[in-house]
Design a protein around this motif. Structure first.
Motif, PDB file in Angstrom:
ATOM      1  N   ILE B 114       0.649  -1.125  -0.014  1.00 42.60           N
ATOM      2  CA  ILE B 114      -0.106   0.030   0.043  1.00 42.60           C
ATOM      3  C   ILE B 114       0.915   1.341  -0.061  1.00 42.60           C
ATOM      4  CG2 ILE B 114      -1.948  -1.182   1.134  1.00 42.60           C
ATOM      5  CD1 ILE B 114      -1.023   0.099   3.711  1.00 42.60           C
ATOM      6  N   GLN B 115       2.183   1.224  -0.253  1.00 41.92           N
ATOM      7  CA  GLN B 115       3.228   2.100   0.000  1.00 41.92           C
ATOM      8  C   GLN B 115       3.256   2.796  -1.599  1.00 41.92           C
ATOM      9  OE1 GLN B 115       3.953   3.398   2.931  1.00 41.92           O
ATOM     10  NE2 GLN B 115       2.976   1.909   3.771  1.00 41.92           N
ATOM     11  N   PRO B 116       3.829   3.974  -1.672  1.00 40.13           N
ATOM     12  CA  PRO B 116       3.935   4.809  -2.949  1.00 40.13           C
ATOM     13  C   PRO B 116       4.639   4.083  -3.802  1.00 40.13           C
ATOM     14  CG  PRO B 116       4.365   6.341  -1.053  1.00 40.13           C
ATOM     15  CD  PRO B 116       4.267   4.990  -0.328  1.00 40.13           C
ATOM     16  N   SER B 117       4.228   4.123  -5.166  1.00 37.72           N
ATOM     17  CA  SER B 117       4.914   3.600  -6.242  1.00 37.72           C
ATOM     18  C   SER B 117       4.788   4.314  -7.570  1.00 37.72           C
ATOM     19  CB  SER B 117       4.543   2.156  -6.358  1.00 37.72           C
ATOM     20  OG  SER B 117       4.882   1.608  -7.573  1.00 37.72           O
ATOM     21  N   GLN B 118       5.529   4.130  -8.512  1.00 34.02           N
ATOM     22  CA  GLN B 118       5.208   4.755  -9.749  1.00 34.02           C
ATOM     23  C   GLN B 118       5.419   3.684 -10.888  1.00 34.02           C
ATOM     24  OE1 GLN B 118       8.188   7.976  -9.528  1.00 34.02           O
ATOM     25  NE2 GLN B 118       6.484   9.462  -9.505  1.00 34.02           N
ATOM     26  N   ALA B 119       4.963   2.497 -10.413  1.00 36.54           N
ATOM     27  CA  ALA B 119       5.200   1.312 -11.467  1.00 36.54           C
ATOM     28  C   ALA B 119       3.993   1.049 -12.498  1.00 36.54           C
ATOM     29  CB  ALA B 119       5.569  -0.099 -10.371  1.00 36.54           C
ATOM     30  N   ASP B 120       3.189   2.012 -12.452  1.00 33.31           N
ATOM     31  CA  ASP B 120       2.038   2.066 -13.267  1.00 33.31           C
ATOM     32  C   ASP B 120       2.195   2.781 -14.724  1.00 33.31           C
ATOM     33  OD1 ASP B 120       1.131   0.344 -11.361  1.00 33.31           O
ATOM     34  OD2 ASP B 120      -0.454   1.513 -10.607  1.00 33.31           O
ATOM     35  N   TYR B 121       3.368   3.289 -14.727  1.00 34.57           N
ATOM     36  CA  TYR B 121       3.560   4.301 -16.074  1.00 34.57           C
ATOM     37  C   TYR B 121       3.348   3.665 -17.327  1.00 34.57           C
ATOM     38  CZ  TYR B 121       6.109   7.575 -18.994  1.00 34.57           C
ATOM     39  OH  TYR B 121       6.291   8.447 -19.859  1.00 34.57           O
ATOM     40  N   TRP B 122       3.911   2.608 -17.474  1.00 34.48           N
ATOM     41  CA  TRP B 122       3.608   1.834 -18.570  1.00 34.48           C
ATOM     42  C   TRP B 122       2.103   1.577 -18.901  1.00 34.48           C
ATOM     43  CZ3 TRP B 122       7.798  -2.434 -17.630  1.00 34.48           C
ATOM     44  CH2 TRP B 122       9.254  -1.920 -18.224  1.00 34.48           C
ATOM     45  N   GLN B 123       1.554   1.063 -17.990  1.00 35.83           N
ATOM     46  CA  GLN B 123      -0.133   0.838 -18.071  1.00 35.83           C
ATOM     47  C   GLN B 123      -0.804   2.104 -18.366  1.00 35.83           C
ATOM     48  OE1 GLN B 123      -2.427   0.680 -14.465  1.00 35.83           O
ATOM     49  NE2 GLN B 123      -3.376  -1.303 -15.208  1.00 35.83           N
ATOM     50  N   ALA B 124      -0.311   3.321 -17.709  1.00 31.74           N
ATOM     51  CA  ALA B 124      -0.981   4.500 -17.812  1.00 31.74           C
ATOM     52  C   ALA B 124      -0.707   4.988 -19.370  1.00 31.74           C
ATOM     53  CB  ALA B 124      -0.793   5.541 -16.964  1.00 31.74           C
ATOM     54  N   THR B 125       0.424   4.895 -19.702  1.00 32.53           N
ATOM     55  CA  THR B 125       0.774   5.588 -21.109  1.00 32.53           C
ATOM     56  C   THR B 125       0.509   4.702 -22.194  1.00 32.53           C
ATOM     57  OG1 THR B 125       3.029   5.174 -20.839  1.00 32.53           O
ATOM     58  CG2 THR B 125       2.562   7.182 -19.927  1.00 32.53           C
ATOM     59  N   ARG B 126       0.572   3.442 -21.891  1.00 33.88           N
ATOM     60  CA  ARG B 126       0.528   2.480 -23.125  1.00 33.88           C
ATOM     61  C   ARG B 126      -0.806   1.647 -23.219  1.00 33.88           C
ATOM     62  NH1 ARG B 126       4.392   5.300 -23.538  1.00 33.88           N
ATOM     63  NH2 ARG B 126       6.471   4.580 -24.328  1.00 33.88           N
ATOM     64  N   ALA B 127      -1.158   1.202 -21.967  1.00 34.08           N
ATOM     65  CA  ALA B 127      -1.926   0.032 -21.781  1.00 34.08           C
ATOM     66  C   ALA B 127      -3.001   0.229 -21.164  1.00 34.08           C
ATOM     67  CB  ALA B 127      -1.251  -1.274 -21.542  1.00 34.08           C
ATOM     68  N   LEU B 128      -3.728   1.172 -20.948  1.00 38.08           N
ATOM     69  CA  LEU B 128      -5.005   1.409 -20.112  1.00 38.08           C
ATOM     70  C   LEU B 128      -6.379   0.549 -20.812  1.00 38.08           C
ATOM     71  CD1 LEU B 128      -4.728   4.922 -18.309  1.00 38.08           C
ATOM     72  CD2 LEU B 128      -5.041   2.761 -17.319  1.00 38.08           C
ATOM     73  N   GLY B 129      -6.055  -0.316 -21.725  1.00 43.07           N
ATOM     74  CA  GLY B 129      -6.979  -1.205 -22.109  1.00 43.07           C
ATOM     75  C   GLY B 129      -6.702  -1.474 -23.405  1.00 43.07           C
ATOM     76  N   HIS B 130      -7.360  -2.636 -23.957  1.00 45.36           N
ATOM     77  CA  HIS B 130      -7.173  -3.074 -25.184  1.00 45.36           C
ATOM     78  C   HIS B 130      -7.584  -2.232 -26.524  1.00 45.36           C
ATOM     79  CE1 HIS B 130     -11.266  -4.105 -24.636  1.00 45.36           C
ATOM     80  NE2 HIS B 130     -11.554  -3.848 -25.855  1.00 45.36           N
ATOM     81  N   GLY B 131      -6.885  -2.576 -27.464  1.00 43.09           N
ATOM     82  CA  GLY B 131      -7.236  -1.580 -28.644  1.00 43.09           C
ATOM     83  C   GLY B 131      -6.508  -0.392 -28.940  1.00 43.09           C
ATOM     84  N   ASP B 132      -6.549   0.127 -30.166  1.00 38.46           N
ATOM     85  CA  ASP B 132      -5.827   1.209 -30.685  1.00 38.46           C
ATOM     86  C   ASP B 132      -6.185   2.583 -29.851  1.00 38.46           C
ATOM     87  OD1 ASP B 132      -3.681   0.762 -32.445  1.00 38.46           O
ATOM     88  OD2 ASP B 132      -5.379   0.730 -34.240  1.00 38.46           O
ATOM     89  N   LEU B 133      -5.562   2.911 -28.805  1.00 35.77           N
ATOM     90  CA  LEU B 133      -6.165   4.053 -28.038  1.00 35.77           C
ATOM     91  C   LEU B 133      -4.977   4.625 -27.192  1.00 35.77           C
ATOM     92  CD1 LEU B 133      -6.617   3.523 -24.664  1.00 35.77           C
ATOM     93  CD2 LEU B 133      -8.205   1.787 -25.543  1.00 35.77           C
ATOM     94  N   ARG B 134      -4.985   5.949 -26.963  1.00 37.21           N
ATOM     95  CA  ARG B 134      -4.312   6.817 -26.149  1.00 37.21           C
ATOM     96  C   ARG B 134      -5.165   7.275 -25.024  1.00 37.21           C
ATOM     97  NH1 ARG B 134       1.279   6.834 -27.993  1.00 37.21           N
ATOM     98  NH2 ARG B 134       1.556   6.688 -25.709  1.00 37.21           N
ATOM     99  N   ILE B 135      -4.594   7.572 -23.638  1.00 34.92           N
ATOM    100  CA  ILE B 135      -5.439   8.242 -22.664  1.00 34.92           C
ATOM    101  C   ILE B 135      -4.538   9.306 -22.344  1.00 34.92           C
ATOM    102  CG2 ILE B 135      -6.473   8.100 -20.236  1.00 34.92           C
ATOM    103  CD1 ILE B 135      -7.887   6.535 -22.335  1.00 34.92           C
ATOM    104  N   PRO B 136      -5.063  10.671 -22.300  1.00 35.89           N
ATOM    105  CA  PRO B 136      -4.122  11.555 -21.652  1.00 35.89           C
ATOM    106  C   PRO B 136      -3.814  11.448 -20.287  1.00 35.89           C
ATOM    107  CG  PRO B 136      -5.858  12.707 -23.559  1.00 35.89           C
ATOM    108  CD  PRO B 136      -5.995  11.185 -23.389  1.00 35.89           C
ATOM    109  N   VAL B 137      -2.427  11.719 -19.824  1.00 34.37           N
ATOM    110  CA  VAL B 137      -2.227  11.387 -18.453  1.00 34.37           C
ATOM    111  C   VAL B 137      -1.570  12.513 -18.024  1.00 34.37           C
ATOM    112  CG1 VAL B 137      -0.942   9.784 -16.815  1.00 34.37           C
ATOM    113  CG2 VAL B 137      -1.719   9.011 -18.934  1.00 34.37           C
ATOM    114  N   PHE B 138      -2.103  13.240 -16.834  1.00 32.93           N
ATOM    115  CA  PHE B 138      -1.662  14.330 -16.146  1.00 32.93           C
ATOM    116  C   PHE B 138      -0.666  13.699 -15.039  1.00 32.93           C
ATOM    117  CE2 PHE B 138      -4.769  16.631 -18.263  1.00 32.93           C
ATOM    118  CZ  PHE B 138      -4.094  17.686 -18.610  1.00 32.93           C
TER     119      PHE B 138
END
Lengths: 176, 352
Positions: B114-138
């Motif tokens: 439950i401690q802080p991490s930044q291990a979801d960068y790839w997920q956030a910028t590349r793979a927030l779901g299947h298909g040809d898509l991007r999600i803007p990330v702040f």
């Protein structure tokens, strides 16, 4: 200049509350402040600590590793953090709960029987504020007016009746 | 403007309400519970709706339904919960629905910590779901930015009809700092958006919200149009800040809470006579490639530091096109790096 505080003890001793009070003192003084708790099982009675930074400029790391000022309220936290205090730093120890003494000549240690003082003065649970009172006196961090404003901000609306008790604890700490 | 002391999670929630977020759907998970708790207290008082869903999957699909009516809405979670939401996020992207999704990252994989991490960068910028898509990330780095970027995220979401993510972490969510808020916006009235699927008494042709296109021609056309919009987002929204980059030999690149620690480390390095600047992306997708190249104009080496085994470092290397040596320092598993650790790494990079 950034002043770094570390407050450590058991969950339930008001460790995070002291941190909040310190942060409000900084905020009222127009400074930049950060407050970072340890989170997780600490809230259920484990060891708990809180990092506070007060600075004239934006704060980088909010995590305090080597504090200028340490407050400790149990032996495990004393053992863990007393060696981390910066040279020339100050430590405020609840000597009702910690019977060890530091032999490090580079830091200034104050031993206050805060838990016993709180009990004797019938303000049980305010050992944390007594230690803060001592800290404020020894560091000249803020005047009583600022401290009162910070207490008023920190005490939740439902507990406004405790403002005076907090101020008494500050006075008891300063007098010991 | 009056500054008050708030946790990052609470500041984000308050900013969302002020941005006109009328509905929140969530499911509890540490270290983002203050968002859910704040919404449950505040939303009913401002005429909004708070629903604690039966699961993260339930929550994201409630967002799908709510966003389809053109109403500003949001969900939040932490790493394992975001993984559960990814199916719904893909559907939202495929149906061009605006919403804000918050990830207050904790350690992974699996339940992790439950401690802080930044291990979801790839997920956030590349793979927030299947298909040809991007999600803007702040990527906020202060409690004030937790508030400010939330307002921006809702505006971007509406402007381009896309889900938008705020990628924070446990440290930012749990810490308190002074914060001030902009004036409150009235929530957009239902039916204000021409595409929204609302009741209209047969006054207009019906609107359909859907992500299924069985004819390849239709789907390809639809995706290509969406990628034109991604291109516009890349031009308009890629953003970063750099400090002391002019004449620096070493640039330390970091985002989020690690960027604060990197700044402390760079201060230590400059005090030790090492010309060190910092670079901090404010958006992770779009990654501010041009700003990075400008910040690195005089640099001989680049250090990327993250609370992971190294994920953003890929984007840094891509942006620099292998023209500069890029090194990495990270802590993972819930550890927050100390400024001194990063400083030691900077020092080691100056030794030939």
């Amino acid at each position: 200049m950034t002043r770094e505080f570390l407050i450590a003890g058991f969950g339930g001793q008001g460790i995070l509350f002291v941190g909040k009070l310190l942060s409000y003192i900084g905020l009222i003084d127009g400074k930049e402040v950060s407050w970072l708790p340890s989170y997780g099982p600490a809230m259920r009675g484990g060891t708990c600590n809180c990092s506070v930074c007060i600075s004239g400029s934006p704060i980088g790391s909010p995590l305090v590793v080597n504090p200028d000022i340490l407050i400790v309220m149990n032996t495990p936290s004393y053992d863990k953090f007393i060696g981390a205090v910066k040279k020339g730093g100050k430590a405020f120890v609840d000597s009702s709960l910690v019977d060890k003494r530091s032999e490090n000549p580079d830091i200034e240690c104050h031993y206050i029987p805060a838990t016993n003082l709180a009990h004797d003065n019938e303000i049980k649970g305010m050992a944390n504020i007594i230690l803060l009172g001592k800290l404020i006196k020894e560091t000249g961090l803020a005047g009583l007016e600022t401290v009162r404003k910070a207490v008023e901000k920190s005490v939740s609306a439902g507990k406004a009746g405790l403002i005076e008790a907090n101020m008494r604890a500050i006075e008891i700490g300063a007098a010991n | 403007m009056e500054r008050s002391l708030m946790k990052g999670n609470e500041a984000l929630a308050e900013a969302a309400i002020r941005a006109g977020c009328a509905h929140y759907f969530g499911y509890p998970i540490t270290p983002q519970n203050e968002i859910t708790a704040y919404m449950s207290k505040r939303l009913p008082k401002v005429g909004g709706v708070f629903i604690q869903a039966e699961s993260e999957i339930g929550a994201i699909n409630m967002v799908y339904g709510c966003a389809a009516t053109g109403t500003r809405c949001m969900t939040s979670s932490s790493s394992p919960g975001i993984s559960l939401k990814t199916e719904g996020i893909s559907y939202l992207a495929g149906a061009d629905l605006p919403c804000v999704i918050v990830n207050v990252q904790r350690g992974g994989p699996g339940l992790g910590s439950i401690q802080p991490s930044q291990a979801d960068y790839w997920q956030a910028t590349r793979a927030l779901g299947h298909g040809d898509l991007r999600i803007p990330v702040f990527a906020p780095s202060t409690v004030q930015e937790m508030a400010d970027m939330t307002g921006k995220a809702f505006d971007l979401a509406d402007e381009y009809r896309t889900p938008v993510m705020i990628l924070a972490d446990g440290l930012l969510g749990q810490m308190m700092e002074p914060v001030s808020f902009p004036e409150e916006k009235a929530p957009a009235a239902r039916g204000e958006k021409a595409w929204a699927a609302n009741g209209h008494g047969n006054a207009r042709p019906k609107n359909i919200v859907n992500s299924l296109y069985l004819q390849p021609e239709k789907l390809e056309q639809n995706i290509k149009e969406r990628f034109v919009r991604y291109g516009e987002i890349e031009k308009k929204y890629a953003d970063a800040v750099s400090d002391n980059a002019d004449g620096a030999d070493i640039i330390v690149a970091a985002y989020g809470s690690t960027a604060r620690i990197a700044r402390s480390a760079a201060d230590m390095a400059r005090a030790a006579g090492i010309k060190t600047g910092t670079f901090r992306p404010l958006t992770l997708y779009p990654f501010p490639e041009k700003a990075l190249r400008e910040a690195c104009a005089s640099a001989k080496k680049v250090l990327v530091t993250e609370m992971s085994m190294g994920q953003m470092v890929d984007d840094v290397k891509l942006a620099l096109e292998c023209k500069l040596p890029v090194e990495f320092f990270g802590r993972t598993g819930g550890f927050v790096p100390a400024p001194s650790e990063i400083f030691e790494k900077i020092k080691s990079m100056t030794e030939v």
